[in-house]
Design an enzyme around this catalytic site. Structure first.
Site, short mmCIF file in Angstrom:
data_model
loop_
_atom_site.label_atom_id
_atom_site.label_comp_id
_atom_site.label_asym_id
_atom_site.label_seq_id
_atom_site.Cartn_x
_atom_site.Cartn_y
_atom_site.Cartn_z
N ASP A 56 -30.98 -8.37 -17.60
CA ASP A 56 -30.78 -7.57 -16.35
C ASP A 56 -29.97 -6.35 -17.02
OD1 ASP A 56 -30.50 -6.28 -13.89
OD2 ASP A 56 -28.40 -7.55 -13.32
N GLY A 85 -37.77 1.26 -13.26
CA GLY A 85 -36.93 1.76 -12.48
C GLY A 85 -35.37 2.08 -13.02
N GLY A 111 -32.31 4.19 -11.47
CA GLY A 111 -31.50 5.37 -10.53
C GLY A 111 -32.34 5.53 -9.22
N CYS A 155 -27.98 3.21 -5.63
CA CYS A 155 -27.70 3.47 -7.19
C CYS A 155 -27.45 4.94 -7.30
CB CYS A 155 -29.14 2.97 -8.13
SG CYS A 155 -28.85 3.29 -9.55
N ASP A 162 -39.34 -1.71 -9.44
CA ASP A 162 -38.03 -2.11 -8.95
C ASP A 162 -37.26 -0.80 -8.35
OD1 ASP A 162 -35.55 -3.17 -8.70
OD2 ASP A 162 -34.93 -3.43 -10.77
N GLY A 163 -37.10 -1.03 -7.16
CA GLY A 163 -36.15 0.29 -6.67
C GLY A 163 -37.02 1.40 -5.81
N GLY A 213 -24.43 -1.53 -5.01
CA GLY A 213 -25.17 -1.66 -6.20
C GLY A 213 -24.21 -2.31 -7.03
N ARG A 216 -24.40 -4.92 -17.02
CA ARG A 216 -25.68 -4.21 -16.90
C ARG A 216 -25.62 -2.75 -17.23
NH1 ARG A 216 -29.32 -1.85 -13.03
NH2 ARG A 216 -30.99 -3.18 -12.96
#
Length: 551
Positions: free
Chosen positions: A297, A347, A349, A354, A387-388, A437, A465
């Site tokens: 992560d 992904g 942002g 995020c 992702d996102g 987030g 992260r």
């Protein structure tokens, strides 16, 4: 034949455009193939040419419809999540502390997807969540909780509260592979008045067993015919070697798509870790708990820390699949693929909570990221996770059409019953749940990860992260907020899957594999959306409306 002022003109054929000859309608398909050299819309390469159109995200385009020749229920959604593991559905929940703990991971797996347990907690707490997922559904339970004759009723009740089930075998010395003398069930201890009595005073001794060597199919048949909740498997000396549960039979009936390992029938479990030296010890704890997939992560996965961690895991845990990331460029992806990842998260942002792109000016629009990285990774057989940026069914479809094998959701699932946290009523009187987030100040200052130990504030997942462990001043890359109640994932996820099947039906593709192949061949076409087109594609022109998504 055309009508002129209401009168039939048998000899008149009026073309819709002057100077054009009317053609035989039965030749329309052949005429299209022969005369129209260019198809409607754009192919994927033209659509996502950044030099021409800039960086696009999901709302900037649409998929054009194809031909429907099958019912939506025929659409297959099975897809790989790593090089070795496939799922029946392409949905994952994000490793965020307001999204995925054991309850979300269990239910996502039951529904055919996968939940990734967050690591903003101690290693022991995270491992306990992994164990709960792995024990939830089994074929043969090879390591059942076994009681001894000296175990008290009160201790049996405590074990039920800890594990979530109340059926335990009792053996002569309280260990596996010792002589079975009885079974304890929830009914045996539920109303027993004296908690200090031994379990032998209330256990059942009228047992139905099956001999060692019985196949899972045969054992299921014995269990289904009996009225017992558990079926002990014993050897020739009546020593217990494994256990089968009736509740698992019921789960098989209710959740036919469940993500399970073929040999153990346990639910597949994934969990996130960081890339710090202490995460190697966390990984050992998780591996001992039965972890199947580890997700590294990081907001920016192309680092020496992640590359070294990937190599460490592949050398020391060859049976564990590794998902690396996050990445948005092929250069980032190449380094992680070369290190040996089994999957990638794409992904940077684009998540709803995020603000990396805003604060750091680093990242990439999600559609451009998914297409470019997944196209590259596919050459090496590495599945990718979009992702996102997922806000609705349409975004799921677009992420998969751009080449992702699966999509990961955070905010979309944060308001469900199975996500961590409590509901509360907002100032507007609506039922909501907290959501944040992992780059928010709240998450980076959370001390849960160290359980109050020395240096705990330096060991949380938020800082790790975003590479902020040593910072004296924290710079937020996420926000804290709330999301509306969405009910249970047992209703919400099936809605997402049904919508996905209907969308693929509209596109004319019977599987996710066919969708990806159709996109690459240019058979699946796309169209750019202007701001006006986006407004047209949403609800408009109504005085008021009720947007109910499913019933």
């Amino acid at each position: 034949m055309p009508l002129t002022n209401g009168d039939l003109a048998a000899t008149t054929k009026t073309p819709l455009a002057a100077g054009q000859e009317l053609l035989d309608h039965t030749t329309a398909v052949d005429f299209l193939a022969n005369e129209y050299k260019h198809q409607d819309g754009l192919d994927i390469q033209t659509l996502l040419d950044s030099k021409t159109h800039g960086g696009l995200t999901y709302n900037d385009f649409l998929v054009l419809p194809g031909y429907i020749g099958f019912p939506a229920s025929d659409v297959a959604l099975d897809t790989p999540v790593t090089k070795r593991i496939s799922l029946k559905t392409p949905l994952l929940s994000s490793p965020m502390d307001t999204v995925t703990e054991h309850s979300m991971a269990i239910h996502m797996a039951l529904l055919g997807g996968l939940g990734v347990i967050h690591h903003n907690c101690s290693a022991e707490d995270q491992a306990e969540m992994v164990r709960k997922v792995k024990r939830f559904e089994n074929g043969f339970i090879l390591d059942p909780v076994v009681l001894s004759p000296e175990t008290t009723v009160g201790e049996a009740k405590q074990l039920k509260e800890k594990w979530g089930f109340g059926g335990f075998p009792v053996t002569e010395n309280g260990t596996l592979r010792s002589k079975l003398i009885g079974m304890i069930t929830t009914r045996d201890i539920q109303f027993h008045p004296d908690l200090n009595d031994p379990v032998t005073s209330v256990m059942s001794t009228d047992l139905v067993t099956a001999p060692s060597g019985t196949t899972l199919t045969e054992a299921n048949a014995v269990l289904s015919k009996s009225k017992k909740g558990k079926l002990p498997i014993v050897d020739s000396d009546h020593n217990i070697v494994s256990l089968l549960s009736r509740s698992d039979l019921m789960k098989n009936l209710h959740y036919p798509l469940a993500s399970k390992l073929p040999h153990s029938k346990q639910l597949i479990c994934a969990a996130a870790i960081g890339t710090r030296p202490e995460d190697k010890q966390r990984l050992q704890t998780l591996a001992d708990a039965g972890l199947d997939i580890v997700v590294l992560d990081s907001s920016q996965g192309n680092s020496i820390f992640q590359i070294e961690m990937i190599k460490f895991i592949k050398d020391n845990y060859p049976g564990l699949d590794v998902i690396g990331g996050n990445v948005v460029t092929v250069a980032q992806a190449a380094n992680l693929i070369a290190a040996g990842v089994d999957g990638l998260r794409i992904g940077m942002g684009s998540g709803s909570a995020c603000i990396t792109q805003e604060v750091m000016a680093v990242g990439r629009p999600q559609a451009a990221s998914v297409f470019n990285v997944s196209s590259f990774a596919a050459r090496f057989g590495v599945p990718c996770i979009a992702d996102g940026g997922i806000q609705n069914v349409g975004h799921i479809v677009k992420g998969l059409a751009l080449g992702a094998s699966t999509v990961m959701m955070g905010g979309l699932l944060a308001g469900t019953t199975e996500s961590p946290g409590n509901y509360f009523v907002s100032h507007e009187g609506k039922l909501v749940k907290a959501y944040r987030g992992m780059g928010s100040i709240d998450a980076m200052e959370d001390k849960k990860a160290g359980s109050g130990a020395k240096g705990a504030i330096k060991s949380d997942a938020g800082k790790a992260r975003y590479f902020s462990e040593g910072d004296r001043l924290l710079v937020a890359q996420g926000v804290s907020g709330s999301v509306l109640d969405r009910g249970s994932v047992t209703k919400f996820v099936p809605y997402l899957l049904a919508g996905l099947q209907h969308s693929l039906q509209d596109i004319g593709m019977k599987s996710l594999k066919a969708l990806r192949e159709g996109v690459l061949k240019g058979d699946v076409r796309f169209e750019l959306r202007t701001v006006s087109a986006q407004a047209e594609g949403n609800v408009h022109g109504l005085h008021s409306f009720d947007k109910k998504l499913y019933s």
